[in-house]
Design a protein around this motif. Structure first.
Motif, PDB file in Angstrom:
ATOM      1  N   THR A   8       0.968  -1.136   0.083  1.00  0.00           N
ATOM      2  CA  THR A   8       0.093  -0.137   0.117  1.00  0.00           C
ATOM      3  C   THR A   8       0.957   1.466  -0.074  1.00  0.00           C
ATOM      4  O   THR A   8       1.943   1.162   0.658  1.00  0.00           O
ATOM      5  N   ARG A  51      -9.130  10.133  -7.236  1.00  0.00           N
ATOM      6  CA  ARG A  51      -7.879   9.920  -6.254  1.00  0.00           C
ATOM      7  C   ARG A  51      -6.589  10.827  -6.609  1.00  0.00           C
ATOM      8  O   ARG A  51      -5.671  10.691  -6.119  1.00  0.00           O
ATOM      9  N   HIS A  82       3.112   0.004  -5.848  1.00  0.00           N
ATOM     10  CA  HIS A  82       1.932  -0.603  -5.385  1.00  0.00           C
ATOM     11  C   HIS A  82       1.575  -1.407  -6.301  1.00  0.00           C
ATOM     12  O   HIS A  82       0.570  -2.096  -6.046  1.00  0.00           O
ATOM     13  N   GLU A 118      -8.671   5.853   3.105  1.00  0.00           N
ATOM     14  CA  GLU A 118      -8.736   4.672   1.907  1.00  0.00           C
ATOM     15  C   GLU A 118      -7.624   3.918   1.880  1.00  0.00           C
ATOM     16  O   GLU A 118      -7.697   2.555   2.073  1.00  0.00           O
ATOM     17  N   ASN A 119      -6.460   4.401   1.981  1.00  0.00           N
ATOM     18  CA  ASN A 119      -5.192   3.681   1.882  1.00  0.00           C
ATOM     19  C   ASN A 119      -5.025   2.646   3.207  1.00  0.00           C
ATOM     20  O   ASN A 119      -4.717   1.571   3.229  1.00  0.00           O
ATOM     21  N   GLU A 121      -7.572   1.623   5.084  1.00  0.00           N
ATOM     22  CA  GLU A 121      -8.507   0.628   5.206  1.00  0.00           C
ATOM     23  C   GLU A 121      -8.143  -0.531   4.190  1.00  0.00           C
ATOM     24  O   GLU A 121      -8.349  -1.554   4.662  1.00  0.00           O
ATOM     25  N   SER A 122      -7.580  -0.240   3.015  1.00  0.00           N
ATOM     26  CA  SER A 122      -7.109  -1.248   2.011  1.00  0.00           C
ATOM     27  C   SER A 122      -5.838  -2.013   2.919  1.00  0.00           C
ATOM     28  O   SER A 122      -5.877  -3.319   2.731  1.00  0.00           O
ATOM     29  N   GLU A 123      -5.281  -1.371   3.593  1.00  0.00           N
ATOM     30  CA  GLU A 123      -4.114  -2.011   4.257  1.00  0.00           C
ATOM     31  C   GLU A 123      -4.575  -3.072   5.254  1.00  0.00           C
ATOM     32  O   GLU A 123      -4.112  -4.314   5.489  1.00  0.00           O
ATOM     33  N   VAL A 127      -5.344  -5.969   0.911  1.00  0.00           N
ATOM     34  CA  VAL A 127      -5.695  -5.868  -0.362  1.00  0.00           C
ATOM     35  C   VAL A 127      -4.595  -6.135  -1.319  1.00  0.00           C
ATOM     36  O   VAL A 127      -4.546  -7.278  -2.056  1.00  0.00           O
ATOM     37  N   GLU A 131      -3.801  -9.853  -3.287  1.00  0.00           N
ATOM     38  CA  GLU A 131      -3.490  -9.872  -4.842  1.00  0.00           C
ATOM     39  C   GLU A 131      -2.459 -10.504  -5.096  1.00  0.00           C
ATOM     40  O   GLU A 131      -2.141 -11.227  -6.308  1.00  0.00           O
TER      41      GLU A 131
END
Length: 179
Positions: A8, A51, A82, A118-119, A121-123, A127, A131
């Motif tokens: 991230t 973004r 990323h 947002e980042n 939460e992705s962490e 995410v 992937e």
């Protein structure tokens, strides 16, 4: 050998790979910062206005990376971004960071609060790790927690992956308590 260093935004990828490059030397490692390549070579399909970032042309980047690897005289191609896990790689290093600290790092470098959140939460949702494992398999993924660690120590761990001195470690770091 191609090693992807991903994670991230804000986990320390650029700093760690720059330290590894200076530690191993130019003959051993060729570092590619994909975000710079996207901008400098024009490998994008426009801007994501929400973004404030470019939408990378992954096909053009894949071709460019293949050419770079063929032309490189280095022992290792270290691909940092990323997005790095979206390309062919022998090993994939996923840098991780506690979401609270990640958001703070991003805000400190001028990112808007919404983007930092947002980042973070992705962490917390793993995410990039998910992937990477889906694309390369768990036995090619090396997870490194950068939370409260000095960049040189993180770089040492990345270097151990490059040298083959570290075992794969996908799924060892988890931050779901953030949610």
């Amino acid at each position: 050998m191609r090693v992807a260093v991903t994670g991230t935004p804000g986990t320390g990828k650029t700093t760690a790979t720059d330290i590894v490059a200076s530690s191993l030397g130019d003959a051993a490692v060729d570092v590619v910062h994909l975000n710079e390549v996207v901008r400098e070579e024009g490998f994008h399909e426009g801007e994501d206005a929400e973004r404030g970032s470019l939408v990378a042309d992954l096909d053009a980047l894949a071709d460019w990376l293949d050419d770079r690897e063929r032309e490189s005289e280095a022992d290792h191609l270290l691909v940092e971004s990323h997005l790095a896990h979206r390309f062919d790689a022998d090993r994939v290093v996923v840098l991780r960071c506690r979401p609270e600290q990640l958001a703070e790092r991003l805000e400190d470098r001028g990112e808007p609060e919404a983007k930092a959140t947002e980042n973070a939460e992705s962490e917390a949702l793993d995410v990039v790790l998910s992937e990477a494992v889906a694309e390369h398999g768990a036995d090619a993924v090396y997870e490194i927690d950068t939370t409260d660690r000095d960049p040189e120590a993180v770089a040492d761990d990345v270097e151990a992956v490059v040298r083959g001195d570290r075992a794969p470690s996908a799924g060892e770091v988890e931050f779901t308590d953030y949610l």
